[in-house]
Scaffold this active site. Structure first.
Site, PDB file in Angstrom:
ATOM      1  N   LEU A   1       0.870  -1.170   0.000  1.00  0.00           N
ATOM      2  CA  LEU A   1       0.000   0.000   0.000  1.00  0.00           C
ATOM      3  C   LEU A   1       0.905   1.217   0.000  1.00  0.00           C
ATOM      4  O   LEU A   1       1.958   1.217   0.645  1.00  0.00           O
ATOM      5  CB  LEU A   1      -0.892   0.016   1.255  1.00  0.00           C
ATOM      6  N   ASP A   2       0.506   2.248  -0.720  1.00  0.00           N
ATOM      7  CA  ASP A   2       1.306   3.475  -0.741  1.00  0.00           C
ATOM      8  C   ASP A   2       1.511   3.995   0.675  1.00  0.00           C
ATOM      9  O   ASP A   2       0.700   3.721   1.572  1.00  0.00           O
ATOM     10  CB  ASP A   2       0.615   4.548  -1.588  1.00  0.00           C
ATOM     11  N   LYS A   3       2.556   4.763   0.851  1.00  0.00           N
ATOM     12  CA  LYS A   3       2.900   5.275   2.183  1.00  0.00           C
ATOM     13  C   LYS A   3       1.735   6.012   2.822  1.00  0.00           C
ATOM     14  O   LYS A   3       1.491   5.886   4.036  1.00  0.00           O
ATOM     15  CB  LYS A   3       4.123   6.191   2.086  1.00  0.00           C
TER      16      LYS A   3
END
Length: 240
Positions: free
Chosen positions: A104-106
């Site tokens: 998952l993106d930051k």
């Protein structure tokens, strides 16, 4: 039959670091088949031997499965020289071979599966598996039925191929819209790029489910727990 050193057995099961479990063994807190064993190098049969720590049975599990409610600001990696990783959020002394399934993106929150089951991870992430991944998002801009129809056809986000069809459910349509979106891919910044292609901006994104696995509403951001037996069975049966 698989044989392991007693200290490694206990450390793998999250009972402490190797140094800590050696201390437990030396102090007589560990029994093997009813016999107190004070030797860390003692070899045990992971399938047959009965190991107790402080009179509590410790069963060896070759595979582990954790559900993490990933918070924003943490990277989906096993190690990072500068950033906190999702593995840093797991309880102390868990086994060292765990990894996040996908990423998952930051700045994205929500469900993340962490395991050491490489075969399951491959099945979940393979484009051929077409695994549904549902997200909740807040969108800057009015999301309309035209957007839902565009997403259902597939969106040109600048890659060689358009995205696979995605299901867009509009919960609130306003200057700040709220939606549910289900995709079957995991391209880089995919959902953000899909909405950019529609002239809108994702300002909040949270993954709610992946295949049959649904984020536990009781887990706060940053918290993790082992999967229940039912959740493990659902995953394993779903992808046999």
């Amino acid at each position: 039959m698989s044989r392991l050193r007693l200290d490694k057995y206990l450390a793998d099961m999250g009972k402490g670091t190797r140094t800590q479990v050696k201390g437990m063994i030396r102090s007589g807190r560990v029994t093997v088949n009813g016999q107190v064993i004070k030797t860390a190098e003692w070899k045990v049969d992971t399938e047959q031997d009965a190991i107790l720590l402080d009179d509590q049975p410790i069963r060896y599990e070759t595979m582990e499965y954790w559900m993490l409610h990933k918070p924003s600001g943490v990277v989906s990696a096993t190690t990072d020289a500068k950033e906190k990783t999702v593995l840093d959020l797991l309880p102390d002394a868990v086994r060292k071979d765990l990894f996040p399934v996908g990423r998952l993106d930051k700045d994205t929150e929500g469900l993340l599966l962490i395991t050491n089951d490489g075969a399951l991870a491959h099945r979940l992430l393979s484009p051929r598996s077409h695994v549904d991944k549902m997200y909740y998002a807040k969108i800057q801009g009015k999301v309309t039925q035209a957007d839902a129809e565009l997403f259902a056809r597939g969106v040109d986000i600048g890659d060689e191929k358009p995205t696979l069809p995605a299901k867009l459910e509009i919960r609130k349509s306003d200057q700040l819209s709220e939606i549910l979106i289900t995709i079957q891919e995991g391209r880089y910044h995919q959902i953000k790029r899909m909405f950019e292609a529609a002239g809108k901006q994702v300002i909040y994104l949270k993954r709610l489910s992946m295949g049959p696995l649904v984020l536990d509403e009781q887990l706060k951001a940053g918290e993790a727990r082992r999967l229940t037996g039912e959740e493990r069975n659902q995953l394993c049966h779903f992808y046999q």
